[in-house]
Design a protein around this motif. Structure first.
Motif, PDB file in Angstrom:
ATOM      1  N   ARG A   1     -31.331   6.304  34.239  1.00 58.32           N
ATOM      2  CA  ARG A   1     -32.437   5.996  33.332  1.00 58.32           C
ATOM      3  C   ARG A   1     -33.753   6.482  33.938  1.00 58.32           C
ATOM      4  O   ARG A   1     -34.039   6.172  35.097  1.00 58.32           O
ATOM      5  N   PRO A   2     -34.547   7.201  33.160  1.00 58.02           N
ATOM      6  CA  PRO A   2     -35.830   7.706  33.684  1.00 58.02           C
ATOM      7  C   PRO A   2     -36.887   6.603  33.722  1.00 58.02           C
ATOM      8  O   PRO A   2     -37.988   6.748  33.215  1.00 58.02           O
ATOM      9  N   VAL A   3     -36.489   5.483  34.333  1.00 55.88           N
ATOM     10  CA  VAL A   3     -37.326   4.292  34.380  1.00 55.88           C
ATOM     11  C   VAL A   3     -37.309   3.817  35.825  1.00 55.88           C
ATOM     12  O   VAL A   3     -36.252   3.789  36.435  1.00 55.88           O
ATOM     13  N   ASN A   4     -38.451   3.510  36.408  1.00 57.55           N
ATOM     14  CA  ASN A   4     -38.466   3.006  37.772  1.00 57.55           C
ATOM     15  C   ASN A   4     -39.091   1.622  37.825  1.00 57.55           C
ATOM     16  O   ASN A   4     -39.880   1.261  36.949  1.00 57.55           O
TER      17      ASN A   4
ATOM     18  N   PRO B   1     -41.592   8.700  36.633  1.00 58.48           N
ATOM     19  CA  PRO B   1     -40.750   8.141  35.581  1.00 58.48           C
ATOM     20  C   PRO B   1     -41.501   8.148  34.245  1.00 58.48           C
ATOM     21  O   PRO B   1     -42.721   8.304  34.227  1.00 58.48           O
TER      22      PRO B   1
ATOM     23  N   ASP C   1     -32.094   2.282  41.045  1.00 56.67           N
ATOM     24  CA  ASP C   1     -33.270   2.519  40.210  1.00 56.67           C
ATOM     25  C   ASP C   1     -33.884   3.883  40.518  1.00 56.67           C
ATOM     26  O   ASP C   1     -34.447   4.534  39.648  1.00 56.67           O
ATOM     27  N   LEU C   2     -33.748   4.315  41.787  1.00 60.65           N
ATOM     28  CA  LEU C   2     -34.306   5.606  42.212  1.00 60.65           C
ATOM     29  C   LEU C   2     -33.220   6.677  42.193  1.00 60.65           C
ATOM     30  O   LEU C   2     -33.205   7.584  43.021  1.00 60.65           O
ATOM     31  N   TYR C   3     -32.274   6.536  41.278  1.00 63.23           N
ATOM     32  CA  TYR C   3     -31.307   7.590  40.946  1.00 63.23           C
ATOM     33  C   TYR C   3     -30.182   7.795  41.959  1.00 63.23           C
ATOM     34  O   TYR C   3     -29.511   8.818  41.937  1.00 63.23           O
TER      35      TYR C   3
END
Ligand SMILES: Nc1ncnc2c1ncn2[C@@H]1O[C@H](COP(=O)(O)OP(=O)(O)OP(=O)(O)O)[C@@H](O)[C@H]1O
Ligand SMILES: [Mg+2]
Lengths: 356, 299
Positions: free
Chosen positions: A76-79, A153, B203-205
């Motif tokens: 998800r392009p969410v941080n 993000p 969260d940081l991929y």
């Protein structure tokens, strides 16, 4: 304006317990959006659903139109800026900030350059090679911010990021965060239970209680036109009176105040009957007993509390309801003394009828 | 404590006396005794003669033929035993790590109430003496023991698998004996692990695998290293498992030392010398580790 996040009737249950009862929100792109509510109302839960750490029980979450409900968090392009920062303790500050970039496959020099720029942005360039344990709380908070912002993000989630800081730092960070949001153009979803924080920073605020959204609006809308008892009570100070509404016509209601005075005020209500009236303490002026007949309400002063810039006058109405007034602590302010009879005058827009 | 009573402070060094006595009596003194004994002359039927000599070390390292009249060559017998012991201990440590890490992870991620139950289950076998458990293991894996009977009855093997007296049996014994020493320290580390770190990584991929490699393992590393030391060191000097489950070909250092102090066949100075050599090896390994850890810590 494009919608960044569209939350539709999201329900989340943990076993028997329902944490979110059908929450719907529409968060515009490039906005500073705040989720405000008391402890346990489901703010963190909603944030974790957006980040993907929990799965929705029912409903939909769309990110720029795309349903992300079944996407793993790392896709998800969410941080997120975590409440307790969750910095990687074994990595230096710069490695922490560069972690997301590394995962995105950026090469070493590219990572170093971008992470360095991020640290500059949060004024921590001098601390690049320290470990997180060698930083103060406020510095750690800024590292967490830089780390979450580094991969650019589309949406940044912040879970009470200022709650561990002292008052001065918190106030300074509010301004910095707002500035940062405007500079980067990233949508911020900011969680807090501190109403002052919410009011000062947000473009829009969603007030939540017990797993439900109570009201969505700008700071001003929420403060001046609370839609129900919960919002009026939670945001700022207020006096709540039970009144009889006789008539509602074209958005204005006529009602009787305790003590018999009639009042006309704006109202979204439709039905006459018994309702709550919210009166903000700072929208009331006082007069001495000589003008009682002209006043909207009459009260007896019980105590005067000195608050520095303000004075809080605690009074009691004839029917024994407590009523608070705020006066500015200016040179010309006449301070009533305890025991005095005073008249209360409601300024235009001071009173607001609530749907419960 | 501002303005507190500091009158006990001059006493502080004296409070350490019991600790020093215990360390001195039970740690330092035995090592010194051992060092001294390794340079003494052996007495037949056990014991020593107070005659200083290098005979014990000579016996360990140098081969002069059966009658002691050939030119000196390097003696391989004992070095081979050391090599085998190191290998067995290393394999045991690796096995314990591979099995112990997931076990510790599993226990540490259970709800607090069930965690205690799992830990209890892990420690239950330790209420029974190791000797008895090792003998039982031998009964389980011997030619007409339950394991072989079961294998044969389901037709997996036609005859009994020769398990007893093999390196495999010794390894099984070591693994069984020392697994909890791996599980417990790793459990303690994982239990303290902040799972928000894994969420932050995701969260940081980072994928699950990357998160394990880049975040989880480095953060719980102290627990892993403690577990490895706690398994490797005793496994290296173990004698029960090799004695009971192994044979002449699976001889390990522990058994070699034990033999030197047993009955009239013993050779105390030689046993002491072997112990000193083992101790030196372990110390070198630990110092080497401490150096690397310090260098990494300073990074
Ligand atoms: N994993 C979980 N299992 C069971 N209940 C949970 C779980 N996570 C949250 N809850 C419950 O859901 C409700 C909402 O929790 P949440 O953490 O979202 O509150 P919050 O609004 O963030 O509160 P705070 O301001 O205290 O952080 C709480 O009553 C909480 O007990
Ligand atoms: Mg929360």
């Amino acid at each position: 304006m494009t919608t960044a996040i569209d939350i539709r009737s999201v329900v989340k249950t943990f076993g028997e317990f329902t944490a979110l009862h059908g929450v719907s929100l529409d968060i515009a792109d490039n906005a500073f959006f705040t989720l405000l509510g008391p402890s346990g109302c489901g703010k963190t839960t909603l944030l974790r659903l957006i980040a993907g750490f929990e799965a929705v029980t029912a409903g939909e979450i769309r990110l720029f139109g795309e349903d992300i409900a079944r996407l793993e968090p790392n896709r998800r392009p969410v941080n997120t800026v975590f409440q307790h920062y969750a910095l990687f303790p074994h990595m230096s500050v710069i490695d922490n900030v560069a972690f997301g970039l590394k995962m995105q496959g950026l090469d070493l020099s590219g990572r170093r350059a971008r992470a360095g720029k991020m640290l500059e942005m949060v004024h921590l360039s001098a601390f690049a090679d320290r470990l997180p344990s060698q930083l103060s709380g406020g510095q750690q908070q800024r590292v967490a911010l830089a780390r979450a912002l580094a991969p650019a993000p589309k949406v940044l989630l912040l879970d009470e990021p200022l709650s561990a800081l002292d008052l001065k730092l918190r106030q300074a960070m509010r301004v910095e965060l707002k500035q940062l949001q405007e500079d980067t153009g990233i949508t911020f979803i900011f969680v807090t239970h501190d109403q002052e924080e919410a009011l000062t920073m947000s473009d829009r605020i969603a007030v939540m209680s017990a797993g439900q959204v109570q009201q969505i609006g700008t700071a001003q809308e929420i403060y001046e036109a609370p839609s129900n008892r919960f919002v009026a009570d939670f945001i700022g100070e207020t006096n709540l009176l039970e009144v009889d509404v006789h008539q509602v016509h074209e958005g204005r209601a006529t009602l009787t105040l305790p003590g018999g005075h009639r009042l006309s005020c704006p109202s979204a209500l439709v039905a006459p009957g018994r309702h709550s009236l919210s009166i903000r303490p700072e929208r009331v002026t006082i007069s001495d007993s000589a003008e009682l007949s002209a006043a909207d309400l009459s009260a007896t002063v019980e105590r005067v509390v000195y608050l520095g810039s303000d004075l809080q006058v605690l009074t009691r109405l004839a029917d024994d309801t407590a009523f608070t007034i705020r006066l500015q602590n200016a040179a010309r302010t006449e301070v009533p003394s305890p025991g005095a009879q005073i008249g209360l005058h409601l300024e235009e827009g001071a009173a607001r009828l609530l749907a419960d | 404590m501002a303005g507190g009573d500091d009158s006990w402070r001059p006493l502080a060094p004296r409070l350490l006396i019991p600790t020093w006595v215990v360390i001195g009596l039970f740690s330092l003194l035995p090592v010194i005794l051992m060092a001294v004994y390794s340079f003494l002359t052996k007495e037949f039927r056990g014991g020593v003669i107070w005659d200083f000599t290098l005979a014990a070390y000579d016996q360990f390292f140098i081969d002069r033929g059966l009658f002691g009249d050939e030119p000196a060559r390097l003696e391989w017998t004992y070095i081979n035993i050391f090599g085998r012991s190191l290998l067995q201990a290393a394999i045991c440590t690796a096995l314990c790590l591979v099995v112990g890490f997931p076990t510790a992870w599993f226990i540490a991620t259970r709800p607090a109430r069930t965690r205690a139950v799992w830990l209890f289950l892990i420690t239950i076998p330790y209420w029974v003496n190791l000797l008895i458990r090792t003998v039982s293991l031998k009964f389980l894996i011997r030619d007409n023991g339950p394991l072989n009977e079961a294998l044969m009855s389901i037709g997996l093997t036609s005859g009994p698998l020769p398990l007893v007296n093999t390196n495999l049996a010794v390894q099984l014994g070591l693994f069984y004996s020392y697994l909890p020493f791996m599980v417990l320290p790793i459990y303690a580390a994982v239990e303290r692990y902040n799972f928000a770190l894994s969420e932050a990584a995701a969260d940081l991929y980072a994928s699950r695998w990357t998160t394990l490699r880049e975040i989880v393992l480095p953060v719980v590393k102290p627990g892993i290293i403690a577990g490895c030391i706690l398994v490797f060191v005793p496994a290296l000097g173990a004698f029960l498992a090799p004695d009971l489950l192994g044979g002449a070909k699976t001889f390990m250092i522990g058994s070699l030392i034990e033999e030197q102090f047993k009955g009239s066949q013993g050779n105390w100075p030689f046993g002491a010398a072997v112990s000193m050599i083992l101790l030196t090896l372990v110390l070198i390994a630990l110092i080497f580790y401490a150096r690397t850890a310090a260098r990494e810590g300073a990074r």
